[in-house]
Design a protein around this motif. Structure first.
Motif, PDB file in Angstrom:
ATOM      1  N   UNK A  65      44.169  27.503  43.643  1.00 41.86           N
ATOM      2  CA  UNK A  65      43.957  28.407  44.780  1.00 41.86           C
ATOM      3  C   UNK A  65      42.998  29.492  44.314  1.00 41.86           C
ATOM      4  N   UNK A  66      41.847  29.580  44.978  1.00 37.32           N
ATOM      5  CA  UNK A  66      40.828  30.530  44.535  1.00 37.32           C
ATOM      6  C   UNK A  66      40.281  31.311  45.719  1.00 37.32           C
ATOM      7  N   UNK A  67      39.947  32.558  45.473  1.00 32.70           N
ATOM      8  CA  UNK A  67      39.287  33.389  46.472  1.00 32.70           C
ATOM      9  C   UNK A  67      38.075  34.041  45.837  1.00 32.70           C
ATOM     10  N   UNK A  68      36.976  34.057  46.559  1.00 35.79           N
ATOM     11  CA  UNK A  68      35.748  34.678  46.072  1.00 35.79           C
ATOM     12  C   UNK A  68      35.691  36.116  46.587  1.00 35.79           C
ATOM     13  N   UNK A  69      35.683  37.109  45.709  1.00 33.28           N
ATOM     14  CA  UNK A  69      35.665  38.507  46.162  1.00 33.28           C
ATOM     15  C   UNK A  69      34.434  38.802  47.006  1.00 33.28           C
ATOM     16  N   UNK A  70      34.612  39.669  47.986  1.00 32.73           N
ATOM     17  CA  UNK A  70      33.509  40.074  48.846  1.00 32.73           C
ATOM     18  C   UNK A  70      33.070  41.489  48.482  1.00 32.73           C
ATOM     19  N   UNK A  71      31.783  41.667  48.293  1.00 30.32           N
ATOM     20  CA  UNK A  71      31.253  42.994  47.984  1.00 30.32           C
ATOM     21  C   UNK A  71      31.832  43.560  46.703  1.00 30.32           C
ATOM     22  N   UNK A  72      32.276  44.791  46.774  1.00 26.88           N
ATOM     23  CA  UNK A  72      32.832  45.480  45.595  1.00 26.88           C
ATOM     24  C   UNK A  72      34.356  45.466  45.597  1.00 26.88           C
ATOM     25  N   UNK A  73      34.937  44.484  46.273  1.00 28.71           N
ATOM     26  CA  UNK A  73      36.390  44.420  46.370  1.00 28.71           C
ATOM     27  C   UNK A  73      37.024  44.331  44.989  1.00 28.71           C
ATOM     28  N   UNK A  74      38.124  45.053  44.796  1.00 24.19           N
ATOM     29  CA  UNK A  74      38.801  45.075  43.503  1.00 24.19           C
ATOM     30  C   UNK A  74      39.355  43.701  43.163  1.00 24.19           C
ATOM     31  N   UNK A  96      41.744  42.942  41.216  1.00 17.91           N
ATOM     32  CA  UNK A  96      43.211  42.922  41.184  1.00 17.91           C
ATOM     33  C   UNK A  96      43.791  42.618  42.563  1.00 17.91           C
ATOM     34  N   UNK A  97      43.180  43.169  43.617  1.00 20.21           N
ATOM     35  CA  UNK A  97      43.675  42.922  44.971  1.00 20.21           C
ATOM     36  C   UNK A  97      43.467  41.461  45.365  1.00 20.21           C
ATOM     37  N   UNK A  98      42.340  40.901  44.969  1.00 17.27           N
ATOM     38  CA  UNK A  98      42.073  39.494  45.269  1.00 17.27           C
ATOM     39  C   UNK A  98      43.050  38.600  44.510  1.00 17.27           C
ATOM     40  N   UNK A  99      43.276  38.901  43.234  1.00 18.25           N
ATOM     41  CA  UNK A  99      44.210  38.104  42.441  1.00 18.25           C
ATOM     42  C   UNK A  99      45.627  38.185  43.002  1.00 18.25           C
ATOM     43  N   UNK A 100      46.009  39.340  43.522  1.00 19.05           N
ATOM     44  CA  UNK A 100      47.340  39.474  44.119  1.00 19.05           C
ATOM     45  C   UNK A 100      47.502  38.538  45.309  1.00 19.05           C
ATOM     46  N   UNK A 101      46.442  38.373  46.098  1.00 19.29           N
ATOM     47  CA  UNK A 101      46.533  37.496  47.263  1.00 19.29           C
ATOM     48  C   UNK A 101      46.677  36.029  46.853  1.00 19.29           C
ATOM     49  N   UNK A 102      45.828  35.573  45.933  1.00 15.70           N
ATOM     50  CA  UNK A 102      45.915  34.155  45.549  1.00 15.70           C
ATOM     51  C   UNK A 102      47.200  33.864  44.783  1.00 15.70           C
ATOM     52  N   UNK A 103      47.712  34.867  44.066  1.00 20.39           N
ATOM     53  CA  UNK A 103      49.003  34.688  43.388  1.00 20.39           C
ATOM     54  C   UNK A 103      50.120  34.520  44.404  1.00 20.39           C
ATOM     55  N   UNK A 154      50.650  25.333  41.625  1.00 21.08           N
ATOM     56  CA  UNK A 154      49.247  25.689  41.836  1.00 21.08           C
ATOM     57  C   UNK A 154      48.844  26.805  40.880  1.00 21.08           C
ATOM     58  N   UNK A 155      47.573  26.786  40.501  1.00 20.88           N
ATOM     59  CA  UNK A 155      46.998  27.819  39.644  1.00 20.88           C
ATOM     60  C   UNK A 155      46.191  28.788  40.491  1.00 20.88           C
ATOM     61  N   UNK A 156      46.432  30.083  40.325  1.00 20.64           N
ATOM     62  CA  UNK A 156      45.673  31.111  41.039  1.00 20.64           C
ATOM     63  C   UNK A 156      44.442  31.481  40.221  1.00 20.64           C
ATOM     64  N   UNK A 157      43.299  31.607  40.916  1.00 20.99           N
ATOM     65  CA  UNK A 157      42.060  31.862  40.182  1.00 20.99           C
ATOM     66  C   UNK A 157      41.105  32.702  41.018  1.00 20.99           C
ATOM     67  N   UNK A 158      40.465  33.657  40.367  1.00 22.94           N
ATOM     68  CA  UNK A 158      39.405  34.454  40.990  1.00 22.94           C
ATOM     69  C   UNK A 158      38.166  34.300  40.117  1.00 22.94           C
ATOM     70  N   UNK A 159      37.083  33.735  40.660  1.00 25.54           N
ATOM     71  CA  UNK A 159      35.887  33.495  39.842  1.00 25.54           C
ATOM     72  C   UNK A 159      35.308  34.787  39.286  1.00 25.54           C
TER      73      UNK A 159
END
Length: 277
Positions: A183-192, A194-201, A214-219
């Motif tokens: 499960x991966x999310x690509x951060x938008x702009x200057x988004x933190x 940590x907040x993106x990782x919290x969502x995919x987690x 599932x493995x959580x991942x933020x590129x």
């Protein structure tokens, strides 16, 4: 949840072998019925004619369309000859998108080819962009070069939207059969990050409660790449045979205009994609 009925949309003037192969294998894997569907309309010539001449042209054109639909039925019957009564064919002289979208009521999931011209012929083709935005069912897009649904590694392209949530829910039966799920999310702009990782987690934990590891991942990085390019890189890194994603777009007159990542997912040729709007 499981898939009890799979519907595969066939098209004139396009290869149908890949989508038939994947839809048939999909139906066997989930012990589901399979429904083949196709429609086309005769497109009247643009030059002027009237009376008997005009009627003759219409009759010839409609007879040609009927023959070609019969050819698609024969192709479907040949591909599903071992389904022991669990295969059904539906076709009509109608606008393809309108007919296929109406028939989608009987299916749990739609299977379509991946070729989607910028301005598709509404008389001959129910394009994936028509189907995904209006069907109310998940759509499995099968590129022409793909011969099987590879579930050894599945990438969930997460975005915290209703469309992504619907796509993930619609993919649960497939994810239960997957070898690995990322499960991966690509951060938008200057988004933190940590907040993106919290969502995919959170999403990975939700999947775990459904029996899916599932493995959580933020590129990392990718600031010089578009979101679609980052997604392609990530899919290659994890060896994804399937991408699960929400579909985004809007209607402009008759044509449906897809967002950048959704357009990339429909047009790419490397792997199957499950989309939901």
């Amino acid at each position: 949840m499981t898939y009890a009925t799979v519907m595969v949309s066939l098209a004139l003037d396009q290869p149908n072998e890949a989508r038939l192969q994947v839809a048939g294998e999909f139906a066997e894997r989930f012990e589901a019925a399979i429904v083949g569907v196709a429609a086309a309309q005769f497109a009247p010539p643009l030059y002027f004619a009237d009376g008997a001449e005009a009627q003759g042209l219409i009759d010839q054109g409609e007879a040609c369309v009927k023959r070609r639909l019969a050819g698609l039925e024969a192709q479907f019957r040949a591909a599903t000859r071992n389904r022991d009564g669990h295969a059904q064919w539906r076709s009509a002289m109608d606008f393809p998108a309108r007919f296929v979208l109406a028939q989608a009521r009987c299916a749990d999931i739609l299977v379509s080819g991946g070729r989607s011209p910028a301005f598709s012929d509404a008389f001959a083709l129910a394009s994936p962009k028509d189907l995904v935005m209006q069907a109310g069912r998940p759509l499995l897009v099968v590129p022409d070069g793909v011969t099987w649904l590879d579930l050894r590694s599945v990438l969930v392209a997460w975005k915290d939207t209703p469309e992504a949530r619907r796509a993930l829910a619609g993919a649960l039966p497939m994810l239960r059969k997957a070898g690995e799920v990322t499960v991966a999310e690509i951060p938008e702009g200057d988004e933190a990050r940590a907040a993106v990782m919290a969502r995919v987690t959170d999403v990975a934990a939700w999947l775990a409660r459904h029996g899916i590891t599932a493995t959580a991942r933020v590129p990392d990085g990718g600031r010089n790449q578009t979101a679609a390019e980052q997604l392609e890189t990530l899919a290659g890194d994890v060896g994804a045979g399937l991408i699960v994603a929400g579909a985004y777009g809007h209607s402009r007159f008759r044509e449906l205009i897809l967002g950048g990542v959704t357009q990339y997912l429909v047009a790419q040729t490397a792997r199957c994609v499950l989309l939901s709007h």
